[in-house]
Motif scaffolding. Structure first.
Motif, PDB file in Angstrom:
ATOM      1  N   ASN A 120     -15.432 -11.656  -3.413  1.00  0.00           N
ATOM      2  CA  ASN A 120     -16.801 -12.752  -2.838  1.00  0.00           C
ATOM      3  C   ASN A 120     -15.926 -13.054  -0.892  1.00  0.00           C
ATOM      4  O   ASN A 120     -16.575 -13.349  -0.139  1.00  0.00           O
ATOM      5  N   GLU A 121     -14.593 -12.293  -0.892  1.00  0.00           N
ATOM      6  CA  GLU A 121     -14.159 -12.109   0.376  1.00  0.00           C
ATOM      7  C   GLU A 121     -14.074 -10.465   0.562  1.00  0.00           C
ATOM      8  O   GLU A 121     -13.533 -10.015   0.038  1.00  0.00           O
ATOM      9  N   ALA A 122     -14.962 -10.146   1.945  1.00  0.00           N
ATOM     10  CA  ALA A 122     -15.175  -8.689   1.598  1.00  0.00           C
ATOM     11  C   ALA A 122     -14.120  -9.172   2.828  1.00  0.00           C
ATOM     12  O   ALA A 122     -14.091  -8.377   4.836  1.00  0.00           O
ATOM     13  N   ILE A 123     -12.993  -8.538   2.792  1.00  0.00           N
ATOM     14  CA  ILE A 123     -11.922  -8.205   3.011  1.00  0.00           C
ATOM     15  C   ILE A 123     -11.720  -6.833   4.592  1.00  0.00           C
ATOM     16  O   ILE A 123     -12.840  -5.995   4.277  1.00  0.00           O
ATOM     17  N   GLY A 124     -11.423  -6.807   5.634  1.00  0.00           N
ATOM     18  CA  GLY A 124     -10.787  -5.483   6.507  1.00  0.00           C
ATOM     19  C   GLY A 124      -9.892  -4.819   6.660  1.00  0.00           C
ATOM     20  O   GLY A 124      -9.416  -5.251   5.356  1.00  0.00           O
ATOM     21  N   ILE A 125      -9.434  -4.381   7.157  1.00  0.00           N
ATOM     22  CA  ILE A 125      -7.949  -3.239   7.372  1.00  0.00           C
ATOM     23  C   ILE A 125      -7.281  -4.346   7.671  1.00  0.00           C
ATOM     24  O   ILE A 125      -6.543  -3.996   7.488  1.00  0.00           O
ATOM     25  N   ASP A 126      -7.107  -5.440   8.450  1.00  0.00           N
ATOM     26  CA  ASP A 126      -6.176  -6.636   8.357  1.00  0.00           C
ATOM     27  C   ASP A 126      -5.767  -7.272   7.477  1.00  0.00           C
ATOM     28  O   ASP A 126      -4.625  -8.598   8.327  1.00  0.00           O
ATOM     29  N   VAL A 127      -6.152  -7.294   6.871  1.00  0.00           N
ATOM     30  CA  VAL A 127      -5.674  -8.597   6.085  1.00  0.00           C
ATOM     31  C   VAL A 127      -4.383  -8.611   5.885  1.00  0.00           C
ATOM     32  O   VAL A 127      -3.543  -6.836   5.489  1.00  0.00           O
ATOM     33  N   PRO A 128      -3.647  -9.508   5.471  1.00  0.00           N
ATOM     34  CA  PRO A 128      -2.246  -9.061   4.922  1.00  0.00           C
ATOM     35  C   PRO A 128      -2.100  -8.842   3.634  1.00  0.00           C
ATOM     36  O   PRO A 128      -3.006  -8.725   2.637  1.00  0.00           O
ATOM     37  N   HIS A 129      -1.075  -8.087   3.435  1.00  0.00           N
ATOM     38  CA  HIS A 129      -0.870  -6.946   1.620  1.00  0.00           C
ATOM     39  C   HIS A 129      -0.933  -8.243   0.462  1.00  0.00           C
ATOM     40  O   HIS A 129      -0.095  -9.236   0.609  1.00  0.00           O
ATOM     41  N   ARG A 130      -1.415  -7.579  -0.709  1.00  0.00           N
ATOM     42  CA  ARG A 130      -1.423  -8.593  -1.455  1.00  0.00           C
ATOM     43  C   ARG A 130      -1.643  -7.914  -3.167  1.00  0.00           C
ATOM     44  O   ARG A 130      -2.659  -8.075  -3.836  1.00  0.00           O
ATOM     45  N   PRO A 131      -0.868  -7.554  -3.228  1.00  0.00           N
ATOM     46  CA  PRO A 131      -0.831  -6.287  -3.732  1.00  0.00           C
ATOM     47  C   PRO A 131      -0.628  -6.789  -5.295  1.00  0.00           C
ATOM     48  O   PRO A 131      -0.544  -8.000  -6.170  1.00  0.00           O
ATOM     49  N   ASP A 132      -1.240  -6.368  -6.613  1.00  0.00           N
ATOM     50  CA  ASP A 132      -2.097  -6.631  -8.342  1.00  0.00           C
ATOM     51  C   ASP A 132      -0.439  -6.238  -9.202  1.00  0.00           C
ATOM     52  O   ASP A 132      -0.847  -6.340 -10.511  1.00  0.00           O
ATOM     53  N   THR A 133       0.010  -5.258  -8.407  1.00  0.00           N
ATOM     54  CA  THR A 133       1.001  -4.679  -9.861  1.00  0.00           C
ATOM     55  C   THR A 133       1.828  -4.195  -9.001  1.00  0.00           C
ATOM     56  O   THR A 133       2.011  -3.678  -7.549  1.00  0.00           O
ATOM     57  N   PHE A 134       3.086  -3.154  -9.679  1.00  0.00           N
ATOM     58  CA  PHE A 134       4.144  -3.026  -9.086  1.00  0.00           C
ATOM     59  C   PHE A 134       3.192  -1.311  -8.147  1.00  0.00           C
ATOM     60  O   PHE A 134       4.033  -0.715  -6.855  1.00  0.00           O
ATOM     61  N   TYR A 135       2.405  -0.933  -8.865  1.00  0.00           N
ATOM     62  CA  TYR A 135       1.932   0.326  -8.289  1.00  0.00           C
ATOM     63  C   TYR A 135       0.919   0.393  -6.703  1.00  0.00           C
ATOM     64  O   TYR A 135       1.281   0.761  -5.634  1.00  0.00           O
ATOM     65  N   GLY A 136       0.878  -1.101  -6.652  1.00  0.00           N
ATOM     66  CA  GLY A 136       0.235  -1.948  -5.734  1.00  0.00           C
ATOM     67  C   GLY A 136       0.838  -2.381  -4.572  1.00  0.00           C
ATOM     68  O   GLY A 136       0.758  -1.499  -3.495  1.00  0.00           O
ATOM     69  N   LEU A 137       2.262  -2.268  -4.988  1.00  0.00           N
ATOM     70  CA  LEU A 137       3.621  -2.670  -4.099  1.00  0.00           C
ATOM     71  C   LEU A 137       3.994  -1.183  -3.662  1.00  0.00           C
ATOM     72  O   LEU A 137       4.359  -1.422  -2.427  1.00  0.00           O
TER      73      LEU A 137
END
Length: 278
Positions: A120-137
């Motif tokens: 529900n947060e329509a994030i833009g290209i400039d949001v800080p990283h917030r990875p969900d996995t080692f893959y995302g990291l």
């Protein structure tokens, strides 16, 4: 273009890029870890190479104008399994590109670099990283690597935060779908744009329910043409009710946001064997 290099050429997305890329250059060098690939174009050469091995990567980039870097393990896995292909492989591509004077790296990043944000947060290209996995990291690492090589060494990068590039089979994909045609268009625009510096853009189609904002990357000229709303009624009618307290349902990363670290998530996406996600 005189020469383009494509990593991950045997993958679901890489294989769809080969012909369009070959049409954009005099010479296309495709690479992956499989022994061979079929239907090479007249100006295409295949080289088996492990991107975790600098000695294998560096010769491929000699004389290249740009690298389209899609090679990686495309799933969550223990950190040790991702370290070589996803972390070291990214360093090898950028460093070898710098050594050979390559102009730009077009990188298959992923929504999983920011997958823990709620939808529900329509994030833009400039949001800080917030990875969900080692893959995302690993995607965060490569994006930061690309920014650093631009700011310190003048090597351009376009990081494509691919969302769901696969057939629409679940409620999440009604918002997150990237059609194969739009994926090809996105890569072509990332190559053709005269100046990109360091750029991030979400790989997503023109979905009515798209939960990300690409307005900050309009300079890339990417205007998607497909819309997943055509699948919405059928998908929602078949789906079980979603749990608003389950990260797999309310976070951008989908199943990747809800699984334990190091455990596969692709098996939860209801995809066919030859399809890919983000």
């Amino acid at each position: 273009m005189k020469k383009l290099v494509l990593t991950g050429a045997a993958g679901s997305l890489g294989s769809r890029l080969r012909a369009p890329l070959a049409a954009m250059c005099d010479e296309l060098v495709s690479t992956d870890i499989v022994d061979s690939i079929d239907d090479l174009g007249a100006n295409e050469t295949y080289v088996k190479a492990d991107i975790a091995d600098m000695n294998a990567v560096e010769p491929l980039l000699e004389g290249a104008d740009m690298v389209i870097h899609f090679g990686a393990v495309v799933d969550e896995a223990p950190f040790e399994e991702l370290l070589g292909p996803n972390f070291i492989g990214a360093y090898n591509v950028w460093e070898a590109s710098h050594r050979h004077g390559v102009r730009r790296v077009v990188y298959a990043s992923s929504i999983h670099a920011v997958g823990m944000y709620p939808k529900n947060e329509a994030i833009g290209i400039d949001v800080p990283h917030r990875p969900d996995t080692f893959y995302g990291l690993a995607k965060c690492f490569a994006e930061d690597l690309g920014r650093m090589y631009w700011e310190k060494r003048g090597l351009e990068s376009v990081c494509l935060r691919i969302y769901s590039c696969a057939p629409v089979t679940n409620p999440r994909a009604v918002g997150s779908w990237l059609s194969y045609d739009d994926m090809i268009l996105l890569v072509k625009r990332s190559i053709e744009t005269p100046i990109t510096g360091f750029s991030i853009i979400y790989g997503i189609s023109d979905n009515d329910r798209a939960p990300v904002d690409n307005s900050g990357a309009r300079h890339l000229g990417y205007r998607p043409r497909d819309n997943a709303e055509q699948f919405a009624e059928e998908i929602y009618a078949k789906a079980e009710p979603l749990d608003p307290q389950n990260p797999s349902h309310y976070c951008h990363g989908g199943p990747f946001a809800g699984i334990p670290l190091g455990k596969s998530a692709m098996s939860l996406l209801n995809l066919k064997k030859d399809d890919a996600d983000s």
